[in-house]
Design a protein around this motif. Structure first.
Motif, PDB file in Angstrom:
ATOM      1  N   LYS A 160       0.955  -1.219   0.019  1.00 39.79           N
ATOM      2  CA  LYS A 160      -0.014   0.125  -0.021  1.00 39.79           C
ATOM      3  C   LYS A 160       0.904   1.407  -0.178  1.00 39.79           C
ATOM      4  O   LYS A 160       2.025   1.192   0.530  1.00 39.79           O
ATOM      5  N   ASP A 161       0.276   2.395  -0.421  1.00 42.83           N
ATOM      6  CA  ASP A 161       1.023   3.662  -0.110  1.00 42.83           C
ATOM      7  C   ASP A 161       1.539   3.946   0.965  1.00 42.83           C
ATOM      8  O   ASP A 161       0.554   3.795   2.009  1.00 42.83           O
ATOM      9  N   THR A 162       2.641   4.168   1.170  1.00 44.91           N
ATOM     10  CA  THR A 162       3.558   4.571   2.403  1.00 44.91           C
ATOM     11  C   THR A 162       4.115   5.853   2.381  1.00 44.91           C
ATOM     12  O   THR A 162       5.127   6.125   1.395  1.00 44.91           O
ATOM     13  N   LEU A 163       3.801   6.823   3.255  1.00 42.94           N
ATOM     14  CA  LEU A 163       4.540   8.060   3.493  1.00 42.94           C
ATOM     15  C   LEU A 163       5.707   7.766   4.344  1.00 42.94           C
ATOM     16  O   LEU A 163       5.687   7.210   5.495  1.00 42.94           O
ATOM     17  N   ILE A 164       6.619   8.184   3.761  1.00 46.11           N
ATOM     18  CA  ILE A 164       8.177   8.100   4.641  1.00 46.11           C
ATOM     19  C   ILE A 164       8.458   9.270   4.831  1.00 46.11           C
ATOM     20  O   ILE A 164       9.625   9.416   5.820  1.00 46.11           O
ATOM     21  N   ALA A 165       7.871  10.516   4.416  1.00 42.80           N
ATOM     22  CA  ALA A 165       8.668  11.744   4.875  1.00 42.80           C
ATOM     23  C   ALA A 165       7.476  12.912   4.419  1.00 42.80           C
ATOM     24  O   ALA A 165       7.005  12.864   3.519  1.00 42.80           O
ATOM     25  N   LYS A 166       7.248  13.888   5.488  1.00 41.56           N
ATOM     26  CA  LYS A 166       6.314  14.969   5.123  1.00 41.56           C
ATOM     27  C   LYS A 166       7.344  16.141   4.763  1.00 41.56           C
ATOM     28  O   LYS A 166       8.492  16.201   5.169  1.00 41.56           O
ATOM     29  N   PRO A 167       6.785  17.367   4.161  1.00 42.40           N
ATOM     30  CA  PRO A 167       7.378  18.292   3.838  1.00 42.40           C
ATOM     31  C   PRO A 167       8.128  18.917   4.926  1.00 42.40           C
ATOM     32  O   PRO A 167       7.501  19.340   5.972  1.00 42.40           O
TER      33      PRO A 167
END
Length: 334
Positions: A160-167
Motif C-alpha cells: 500500500k502507499d506509504t508516507l516516509i517523509a512529510k514536507p
C-alpha cells in the motif's frame, strides 16, 4: 658586454579574446544582467532553466575575470559588481525587468533525487505496486522504512502507499536508492540569485524576491483606505463622487423625512414616517384610552425597524459600504 633581458610577452588564448568580445556585446545589448550562484548546481537542471528562459534571456556560465573585463569595456560600474563576483557564477542577460525574471525563476519547480542530509520539499510516498526490484537485501531497507511488501515472481511489490517523509522532514538516507529506482524526486532545485545590475543600479538578491500575493493585498488595502478617505472628504474625482453623491442624496432624503419637508421625492417617506409615529403613539396609549381605532399588527415591528434605521445611519458615518468599495475598486483597476 651588455646583458639584454628578453621579456616574453604572454600570449592570450584566442578563446579568451573571443569570450570577452561576446560578453561585451551581450552586456551592451541587454538592459539587465543577473548574477546567479551555480556552485554545485546540477548541470542538467541548469540546462532546463536555460531552455525555459529561451527567447527572453540568455544564460552563460563563464570565468569571473573575463566577465569583469567585458563589463568594464561595456561601461558598467564594475566596482558595484565586484563583491558579487566570486565562486562559480552564471550570468543572465536580458532586456526584461529583473523582478520579472526573478518571479519567473521562482515558478520553476525543478526537482532532483535526495542526497544525505536533504529535507523533503513535498510528501515522499512509496506507491503501492510492483517496484521492479529483485527480492534480496533491498527487503531489509523497505523494512527499515516500515514499508509493507510482498514478493511476487521474484520482484518486490509494495502492498500500500506509504508516507516516509512529510514536507520539511529529513529524508531517510536509506531511502535514496529506492527513490532513484522509482524515479521519485522530492527535493526542489532553485537557482540562487546574487544580484542584478539594471540601469546602473545594483539590486541585491533579497530585494529581488517579491511576494506578489502580499504586494497585491497591500495595494488592495491601500486602495480601499484611499477610497474611504476620499468619500469622507468628498474628494472631487469621478470615482469618489459617484459614491459621495449617492450617500449625500440618501442622507438628504432621511433628513427631509425627519423634518417633514415635502417634495415629490420625499412625500411618501414623510407620510410613512408620520403614520408610523402616529401609530406608535396609538400603540402606547391603547388599553388606556379607547380611541375607536385598531392598531395594525405591523406597528409591533416598528421598534425593530427604528433600530435598523439607526444602525444604517451609524454605518454611513463609519464610511462606504463593502458594495460601494467593491464598485470603487472595480473602477480604479478597470
Amino acid at each position: 658586454m651588455m646583458r639584454m633581458s628578453v621579456i616574453e610577452e604572454r600570449k592570450i588564448p584566442k578563446w579568451k579574446i573571443d569570450e570577452v568580445a561576446s560578453l561585451e556585446e551581450k552586456l551592451k545589448n541587454s538592459k539587465t544582467v543577473i548574477i546567479a550562484d551555480v556552485q554545485g548546481f546540477p548541470a542538467d537542471k541548469l540546462h532546463e532553466i536555460r531552455k525555459k528562459l529561451r527567447n527572453i534571456a540568455d544564460m552563460k556560465v563563464t570565468r569571473n575575470t573575463l566577465f569583469l573585463i567585458a563589463a568594464k569595456r561595456a561601461g558598467l560600474d564594475v566596482e558595484k559588481l565586484e563583491k558579487y563576483i566570486s565562486g562559480t557564477n552564471a550570468f543572465i542577460f536580458t532586456n526584461e525587468n529583473p523582478f520579472s525574471i526573478s518571479i519567473l525563476l521562482s515558478k520553476f519547480k525543478l526537482k532532483r533525487y535526495p542526497m544525505p542530509g536533504d529535507k523533503a520539499d513535498e510528501e515522499v510516498v512509496i506507491p503501492a505496486g510492483d517496484t521492479g526490484m529483485t527480492a534480496g537485501p533491498i527487503l531489509s531497507t523497505f523494512g527499515k522504512l516500515k514499508v509493507q511488501t510482498k514478493v511476487q515472481d521474484g520482484k518486490v511489490h509494495v502492498v500500500k502507499d506509504t508516507l516516509i517523509a512529510k514536507p520539511g522532514d529529513p529524508i531517510p538516507p536509506e531511502a535514496a536508492p529506492i527513490l532513484q529506482k522509482l524515479g521519485i524526486m522530492p527535493v526542489y532545485v532553485k537557482l540562487k540569485l546574487k544580484a542584478a545590475y539594471h540601469e546602473n543600479l545594483v539590486i541585491p538578491s533579497d530585494q529581488l524576491e517579491l511576494n506578489v500575493d502580499q504586494y497585491r493585498s497591500m495595494i488592495a488595502e491601500a486602495a480601499r483606505d484611499s477610497l474611504a478617505l476620499g468619500v469622507e472628504i468628498a474628494y472631487p474625482v469621478p470615482d469618489v463622487l459617484k459614491i459621495t453623491i449617492g450617500r449625500a442624496y440618501t442622507r438628504a432624503l432621511a433628513i427631509a423625512a425627519e423634518a417633514g419637508y415635502i417634495t415629490p421625492e420625499t412625500a411618501q417617506m414623510v407620510l410613512t414616517k408620520a403614520m408610523s409615529k402616529a401609530y406608535a403613539v396609538l400603540s402606547a396609549i391603547s388599553g388606556k384610552v379607547d380611541l375607536g381605532v385598531e392598531v395594525p399588527k405591523a406597528i409591533q415591528s416598528a421598534p425593530q425597524e427604528s433600530k435598523k434605521e439607526e444602525k444604517k445611519e451609524e454605518e454611513e458615518k463609519k464610511g462606504p459600504s463593502d458594495e460601494e468599495i467593491a464598485g470603487g475598486l472595480a473602477s480604479l483597476f478597470g
